[in-house]
Design a protein around this motif. Structure first.
Motif, PDB file in Angstrom:
ATOM      1  N   GLU A 130       0.029  -5.513  -0.757  1.00  0.00           N
ATOM      2  CA  GLU A 130      -1.113  -4.524  -0.481  1.00  0.00           C
ATOM      3  C   GLU A 130      -2.409  -5.503  -0.540  1.00  0.00           C
ATOM      4  OE1 GLU A 130      -1.343  -2.256  -4.195  1.00  0.00           O
ATOM      5  OE2 GLU A 130       0.480  -1.320  -3.827  1.00  0.00           O
ATOM      6  N   GLU A 131      -2.552  -6.466  -1.129  1.00  0.00           N
ATOM      7  CA  GLU A 131      -3.725  -7.270  -0.817  1.00  0.00           C
ATOM      8  C   GLU A 131      -3.828  -7.818   0.540  1.00  0.00           C
ATOM      9  OE1 GLU A 131      -3.608  -9.925  -4.022  1.00  0.00           O
ATOM     10  OE2 GLU A 131      -4.104  -8.424  -5.425  1.00  0.00           O
ATOM     11  N   LYS A 132      -2.606  -8.274   1.009  1.00  0.00           N
ATOM     12  CA  LYS A 132      -2.695  -8.990   2.379  1.00  0.00           C
ATOM     13  C   LYS A 132      -2.998  -7.745   3.320  1.00  0.00           C
ATOM     14  CE  LYS A 132       0.519 -12.904   1.498  1.00  0.00           C
ATOM     15  NZ  LYS A 132       1.718 -13.373   1.572  1.00  0.00           N
ATOM     16  N   LEU A 133      -2.243  -6.582   3.224  1.00  0.00           N
ATOM     17  CA  LEU A 133      -2.396  -5.712   4.298  1.00  0.00           C
ATOM     18  C   LEU A 133      -3.878  -5.141   4.259  1.00  0.00           C
ATOM     19  CD1 LEU A 133       0.991  -3.672   3.722  1.00  0.00           C
ATOM     20  CD2 LEU A 133       0.237  -4.814   5.674  1.00  0.00           C
TER      21      LEU A 133
ATOM     22  N   GLU B 151      -8.591  -4.357   7.205  1.00  0.00           N
ATOM     23  CA  GLU B 151     -10.103  -4.400   7.194  1.00  0.00           C
ATOM     24  C   GLU B 151     -10.791  -4.838   8.314  1.00  0.00           C
ATOM     25  OE1 GLU B 151     -13.251  -6.569   4.437  1.00  0.00           O
ATOM     26  OE2 GLU B 151     -11.848  -5.802   3.180  1.00  0.00           O
ATOM     27  N   ALA B 152      -9.966  -6.033   8.613  1.00  0.00           N
ATOM     28  CA  ALA B 152     -10.449  -6.612   9.861  1.00  0.00           C
ATOM     29  C   ALA B 152     -10.328  -5.741  11.213  1.00  0.00           C
ATOM     30  CB  ALA B 152      -9.609  -7.846  10.360  1.00  0.00           C
ATOM     31  N   LYS B 153      -9.752  -4.613  11.046  1.00  0.00           N
ATOM     32  CA  LYS B 153      -9.614  -3.661  12.202  1.00  0.00           C
ATOM     33  C   LYS B 153     -10.345  -2.410  11.976  1.00  0.00           C
ATOM     34  CE  LYS B 153      -4.741  -4.977  13.684  1.00  0.00           C
ATOM     35  NZ  LYS B 153      -5.011  -4.873  15.108  1.00  0.00           N
TER      36      LYS B 153
ATOM     37  N   VAL C 198      -2.420   4.956   9.036  1.00  0.00           N
ATOM     38  CA  VAL C 198      -3.808   4.413   8.907  1.00  0.00           C
ATOM     39  C   VAL C 198      -4.855   5.431   8.952  1.00  0.00           C
ATOM     40  CG1 VAL C 198      -2.992   1.979   9.297  1.00  0.00           C
ATOM     41  CG2 VAL C 198      -4.055   3.594  11.140  1.00  0.00           C
ATOM     42  N   LYS C 199      -6.133   5.094   8.477  1.00  0.00           N
ATOM     43  CA  LYS C 199      -7.490   5.873   8.931  1.00  0.00           C
ATOM     44  C   LYS C 199      -8.328   4.783   8.924  1.00  0.00           C
ATOM     45  CE  LYS C 199      -7.915   6.986   3.898  1.00  0.00           C
ATOM     46  NZ  LYS C 199      -8.138   8.167   2.902  1.00  0.00           N
TER      47      LYS C 199
END
Length: 291
Positions: A132-135, A140-142, A275-276
């Motif tokens: 979850e942390e990696k995703l 967030e970068a997107k 995603v949103k």
């Protein structure tokens, strides 16, 4: 039953009750002394022997006094035997040492399995948090964040449905996926094999697989996504925590639909989420919680 028999019955019932109470008291004494304390255990055995001897002596004296009070009563022996038999019938069956050993082994094995299951759950929870942390960092970068999709077997189709700008049902997406794959058998058949034997699918096997896409809540994967990208004429990107982004349908010049593929999202294992856009103020926040 005459007075002597009635009094004798009451006395024998009291004796049996007192024996049970003494055994319960002895068991409590045994439980209070650690098995490792040999000195106290030795004293315990002496105390138990004394208590049992005192009760036995007292009961014997009461029987002798009764016989002196009612000499020559021939029915008393049969009454005593009946009461003793009644007491034995009311006792739980004695458990053999072998049975106790089997029960002990079964208990130990059950406890071992419970510890192993708990350790596995904690292990999976650790993997889940890390994923979850990696995703969260990748999304967030997107300027995106995860959007939860139900874990009902339709998750891939529901994630696609959530990304589309027009209304369509999951059932329709499944039907259109199956129809495309059936019309392009040669493009998909080489990539399918029997999950149990590993042998190549026959054409009939593949057709049955496509029918199950429509009839059941079977999970979808990359080949179904490829079929959907052709049906929708839209690229689909799949984001994972520890692998590069996969782009399916790159030949289409549209903004891709974005799915998140999770390995440890739920007890069933793999799962697709949608995603949103990242909510205002959420940048730098903790990883989104899943289920």
């Amino acid at each position: 039953m005459d007075d002597s028999q009635s009094e004798h019955s009451r006395m024998m019932r009291r004796h049996n009750r007192e024996k049970k109470e003494l055994q319960a008291r002895i068991q409590g004494m045994k439980n209070s002394v650690p098995k490792s304390d040999k000195k106290k255990r030795k004293q315990l055995l002496l105390d138990v022997a004394r208590l049992e001897a005192e009760m036995e002596q007292r009961h014997q004296q009461e029987l002798e006094k009764f016989q002196e009070k009612f000499p020559g009563n021939s029915n008393l022996d049969s009454v005593t035997e009946d009461l003793a038999k009644m007491d034995l019938e009311n006792q739980p069956p004695r458990v053999s040492r072998a049975q106790r050993r089997r029960e002990r082994r079964a208990t130990l094995e059950r406890e071992r399995q419970e510890r192993a299951a708990k350790a596995e759950m904690e292990h999976m929870a650790s993997f889940r948090r890390e994923e979850e942390e990696k995703l969260a960092t990748i999304l967030e970068a997107k300027n995106l964040e995860m959007k939860d999709i139900p874990t009902d077997g339709h998750c891939m189709y529901r994630a696609i449905q959530d990304q589309l700008v027009f209304s369509v049902t999951v059932e329709s997406l499944r039907c259109r996926t199956a129809e495309y794959m059936q019309k392009h058998v040669d493009d998909f058949l080489p990539f399918f094999s029997d999950p149990e034997t590993g042998g190549a699918y026959t054409r009939d096997d593949f057709m049955s697989y496509c029918e199950n896409i429509v009839r059941s809540a079977s999970w979808g994967g990359q080949l179904e996504l490829r079929a959907l990208s052709h049906v929708l004429k839209t690229p689909i990107e799949v984001i994972q925590a520890d692998s590069p982004v996969i782009i399916i349908g790159e030949e289409y010049n549209k903004k891709p639909l974005t799915l998140v593929y999770l390995h440890y999202a739920c007890n069933l294992g793999e799962h697709y989420n949608s995603v949103k856009p990242l909510e205002a103020g959420a940048v730098g926040g903790g990883a989104p919680r899943l289920f």
